[in-house]
Scaffold this motif. Structure first.
Motif, short mmCIF file in Angstrom:
data_model
loop_
_atom_site.label_atom_id
_atom_site.label_comp_id
_atom_site.label_asym_id
_atom_site.label_seq_id
_atom_site.Cartn_x
_atom_site.Cartn_y
_atom_site.Cartn_z
N LEU A 232 -1.30 -27.93 -33.86
CA LEU A 232 -1.61 -27.46 -35.21
C LEU A 232 -3.11 -27.39 -35.46
O LEU A 232 -3.54 -26.83 -36.46
CB LEU A 232 -1.01 -28.42 -36.24
N LEU A 233 -3.89 -28.01 -34.58
CA LEU A 233 -5.32 -28.15 -34.88
C LEU A 233 -6.02 -26.85 -35.30
O LEU A 233 -6.79 -26.86 -36.26
CB LEU A 233 -6.06 -28.80 -33.70
N PRO A 234 -5.78 -25.73 -34.63
CA PRO A 234 -6.46 -24.50 -35.07
C PRO A 234 -6.13 -24.16 -36.53
O PRO A 234 -7.02 -23.79 -37.30
CB PRO A 234 -5.92 -23.42 -34.13
N ALA A 235 -4.84 -24.32 -36.89
CA ALA A 235 -4.46 -24.01 -38.27
C ALA A 235 -5.11 -24.98 -39.24
O ALA A 235 -5.58 -24.60 -40.32
CB ALA A 235 -2.94 -24.07 -38.41
N ILE A 236 -5.16 -26.26 -38.85
CA ILE A 236 -5.80 -27.27 -39.70
C ILE A 236 -7.27 -26.92 -39.89
O ILE A 236 -7.81 -26.96 -40.99
CB ILE A 236 -5.64 -28.67 -39.09
N GLY A 237 -7.90 -26.53 -38.79
CA GLY A 237 -9.31 -26.18 -38.85
C GLY A 237 -9.55 -25.00 -39.78
O GLY A 237 -10.44 -25.03 -40.63
N ALA A 238 -8.73 -23.96 -39.65
CA ALA A 238 -8.90 -22.77 -40.48
C ALA A 238 -8.70 -23.11 -41.95
O ALA A 238 -9.48 -22.72 -42.82
CB ALA A 238 -7.92 -21.68 -40.05
N GLY A 239 -7.62 -23.87 -42.23
CA GLY A 239 -7.34 -24.25 -43.61
C GLY A 239 -8.47 -25.08 -44.19
O GLY A 239 -8.94 -24.84 -45.30
N ALA A 240 -8.93 -26.06 -43.41
CA ALA A 240 -9.99 -26.94 -43.89
C ALA A 240 -11.27 -26.14 -44.17
O ALA A 240 -11.95 -26.35 -45.17
CB ALA A 240 -10.27 -28.04 -42.87
#
Lengths: 472, 349
Positions: A395-403
């Motif tokens: 999920l890290l890429p999605a977390i990064g984008a959201g953050a």
């Protein structure tokens, strides 16, 4: 506040005047952004417009100039700019990319076979566009138009600069003259109602229709339209729009920057640090709150998750000023120790920016197959550990984008930060605003540059998302 | 997309953990964010509606003299006054500074001020402070009419502020009704003309005035020839003339005098809150502002406001305060809430 006092404050000529202003602004501004957004997307994607590769990026760029910075640019260049038309002009140029990006994504996803069939049945180019293409773009454009309309209702700085009164500017004035008094509350109620009407109108217009290609294979690339004699007017329009949306504000900012006092840059650094702290905290907390929401929505879709998600979207479609006012009222009444603390600012950011985190997280989660977690569990890893070691890394890429999207939004946030910031805190946006309000244009300029720079990465993210290129 | 619903126990277990985590994260990172911007608890908290630049100069000089740190919460007169009233005992404010006195009266009536040290009051002549002694004047400003001689000659100017409500001045003058500065001038109209007189005048104003966001924007508009006249306070004009005169070169000032409401001299106030966490330091700060050093910072610096205490003289460019022939009004009788109500009724707010 009794009903009598409330109705006296709601049903008065001033509110009628604000209502007329706000309705006109939306009624003129939204169609204008749709024309520019869809027209621009069509030109760069489907025609032989010279330089369309450059224009494709440039049309998204105005999003990197916050509307209140754009209006500072315009108003400091042409001091007499004011009223409805000035507001429509500046807001349209600032917000049309919000329609342009989804329209671009939708046009790229069209199957040209439909248009070709229509053409083979004898339709002309215009007829094809309006009867075949437009219906397929409807959802994307409606979504974009709704976002624009909500922005128009929520915008404070840009319209305050141009002396155009909307509900949001009037709420700030009421707050400045009476703090969180009955007048601000009454105006806030009307504004909230307007937002709900917009949301309702959009979902009614959306209907139940869905468009999708049925069948296998990929669509072949579409033919590009030769513009012929229309090349020059199209180019001229494109250049004019970009001049108004990018060149005027940026030239203004640079002009004032040249005259800025070198001594002021120290304060800019301090404001930048404080902004960074609040924005990062906002991002971390918003992700923390969004994760369970997204998890529910993806893994356990049902009434509960639908309700939770709906509530999140609803809360954040309310203008920030309303969120801020309610935080002021609630903390003062029930938790005075939290009032005017960073906690309250961050909590407001969570409410305002939750969807920015939800969208990428949902998309990310739905791409992580649950079977991987199950496989881990089959290898005797406890469920919680499996979730942490298998799903979270994916999920890290999605977390990064959201953050990133939340942090950037928070860094540019003005109204809620103005009302809720702890004593002694000044962010880039609030410092810009206090200098610009005093017409101290040179002092405001470095903050304006920072606000633009802070917006660039978010726009890049949105652009790559719309054009389907991945960030690698 | 699995569509099976979890057993309720599993759902609960799975909901509780992330929600608790989220709560913890929220508390943790907000605390972390608070760590770098919540100034130290020993600092004096000033709710500041005066010009930020001026109060920062006062605060820096005070800190240099006493070692006491000062943090400012900046806002508008009535915003901060109403905020203090709503916060009541929960307020973290030590000192309240304003540009005009109606906001001081509002806090005084809510019984939130502590008595100012007699030694501080002794520095300020009686006409610049309320009889109650619960706050004191710290500066003064005069109402002026700024006009553009290219659009209107001195002989054509109205004789009184009250005339500006007449139909002949429709669209001919600008003001910033949303700001406490102008609301103080309206409070002088209310004090001198009574409620009905003020109501009529405000309705005329709603018809006639071009509304700007603040004094500076109003002056700039007169300078640019957007409107021939504007109602502002004197020091904006002198400040700009002293700098590059960018926003005032094409304008002149007219003083109404004659005890006209348009010659109103507004008193900026300072007071110490009853619930001040740092009461002693707060009294020290107020004494510093009313003292010679504080008044000199005001009287000799960039500000161009009138000093009112410790016999500090105003800048030589300014017409002497005593010669302005201002209406005589006890500052504590200026009624802020009534003004807001009347202006709301007139549709100006």
């Amino acid at each position: 506040m009794g009903w009598e006092q409330l109705s006296a404050l709601v049903f008065r000529p001033k509110v009628a005047e604000l209502l007329v202003n706000t309705v006109l602004l939306v009624a003129i501004g939204v169609p204008a952004t749709v024309v520019l957004g869809v027209g621009g997307a069509w030109l760069v994607e489907r025609t032989t417009l010279p330089g369309r590769g450059v224009f494709k990026v440039a049309l998204a760029a105005p999003l990197a100039i916050p509307a209140f910075v754009a209006s500072y640019g315009w108003a400091s260049a042409i001091p007499a700019m004011s009223g409805l038309w000035a507001a429509v002009l500046v807001a349209t140029l600032a917000y049309f990319p919000l329609v342009y990006l989804p329209a671009l994504a939708a046009i790229r996803g069209l199957d040209p076979a439909l248009e070709e069939s229509a053409r083979s049945l004898g339709m002309g180019s215009w007829a094809v566009f309006f009867r075949v293409v437009a219906p397929q773009l409807r959802l994307a454009v409606l979504g974009g138009a709704l976002v624009v309309a909500l922005h128009l209702l929520a915008e404070y700085g840009a319209f305050a600069f141009l002396r155009f009164d909307t509900f949001t500017t009037a709420i700030v004035v009421a707050y400045e003259s009476m703090f969180a008094g009955p007048n601000a509350a009454a105006l806030g109620l009307v504004l909230a109602l307007l937002c709900l009407i917009l949301l309702g109108a959009e979902s009614a217009a959306r209907g139940r229709a869905r468009y999708a290609r049925v069948g296998g294979g990929t669509p072949h690339p579409a033919e590009t339209l030769g513009l012929g004699r229309l090349t020059v007017p199209a180019l001229a329009a494109m250049v004019a729009v970009l001049a108004g949306a990018l060149v005027v504000p940026l030239a203004s900012v640079v002009r004032w920057l040249m005259r800025a006092d070198a001594a002021a840059f120290g304060d800019v650094g301090i404001a930048a640090l404080q902004t960074l702290g609040l924005a990062l905290a906002g991002a971390v907390c918003t992700i923390a709150v969004a994760l369970p929401f997204a998890w529910l929505a993806v893994r356990y879709p049902g009434r509960l998750s639908w309700l939770l998600e709906g509530a999140a979207y609803l809360a954040s479609s309310l203008p920030a000023i309303i969120v801020a006012l309610s935080f002021v009222a609630v903390t003062l009444a029930f938790a005075p120790s939290l009032y005017q603390t960073a906690f309250t600012v961050v909590a407001a950011y969570v409410v305002i920016f939750l969807p920015r985190a939800l969208v990428p997280l949902r998309a990310g989660l739905s791409q992580v197959p649950e079977s991987l977690e199950e496989a881990a569990r089959a290898l005797a890893v406890p469920p919680a550990a499996a979730r942490l070691r298998v799903t979270v890394p994916l999920l890290l890429p999605a977390i990064g984008a959201g953050a990133a999207l939340v942090a950037l939004g928070a860094a540019n946030e003005l109204t809620a930060t103005l009302l809720l910031a702890p004593t002694g805190t000044s962010t880039v946006a609030t410092s810009f605003w206090s200098a610009a309000s005093a017409l101290d244009y040179p002092t405001a300029a470095p903050y304006a540059v920072l606000l633009v720079l802070l917006s660039v990465p978010a726009v890049a993210l949105m652009f790559t998302h719309a054009t389907g290129r991945t960030l690698r | 997309m699995p569509s099976r619903l979890p057993s309720s126990a599993r759902l609960r277990h799975f909901l509780v953990v992330p929600v608790m985590l989220a709560g913890l994260a929220l508390a943790g990172c907000a605390g972390g964010a608070g760590g770098d911007d919540a100034a130290d608890p020993d600092a004096l908290v000033v709710y500041n509606a005066q010009h930020e630049q001026l109060t920062e100069e006062w605060a820096d000089a005070f800190t240099a003299e006493t070692g006491i740190d000062v943090v400012l919460r900046n806002g508008d007169d009535s915003e901060l006054a109403n905020q203090l009233v709503q916060e009541g005992k929960a307020s973290k404010a030590d000192v309240f500074l304003t540009e005009n006195s109606p906001a001081m009266s509002l806090v005084e009536e809510a019984d939130l001020f502590a008595a100012v040290d007699p030694s501080t009051l002794a520095l300020v002549p009686e006409q610049f402070r309320p009889a109650s002694g619960l706050w004191t004047g710290i500066a003064a400003r005069s109402t002026v009419l700024v006009y553009n001689p290219e659009l209107i000659s001195e002989s054509e100017l109205p004789a009184s502020l009250l005339d500006l409500a007449d139909a002949q001045w429709k669209g001919k003058w600008g003001a910033a009704p949303a700001k406490a500065d102008f609301q103080a001038i309206v409070s002088a109209v209310l004090a001198t003309q009574g409620e009905d007189g003020a109501r009529d005048w405000l309705h005329g104003m709603a018809e006639n005035a071009v509304e700007y966001r603040n004094n500076i924007v109003t002056m700039k508009a007169v300078n640019a020839g957007e409107v021939p006249m504007g109602i502002i306070y004197h020091y904006y004009w002198f400040r700009d003339q002293d700098a590059a005169a960018e926003d005032s070169a094409g304008t002149k000032l007219h003083y109404f005098g004659n005890q006209d409401p348009g010659a109103f001299v507004s008193i900026s106030g300072g007071g110490v809150l009853k619930n001040a966490p740092h009461a002693d330091e707060a009294q020290q700060f107020l004494a510093f502002i009313a003292g010679e050093h504080g008044q000199k910072i005001l009287g000799e610096g960039y500000s161009f406001e009138y000093p009112v205490a410790s016999d500090v003289a105003a800048k030589p460019e300014l017409p002497p305060l005593a010669e302005l022939d201002a209406p005589v009004i006890d500052p504590s009788t200026l009624n802020g809430p009534a003004v807001i109500e009347l202006m709301t009724e007139a549709g100006l707010l």
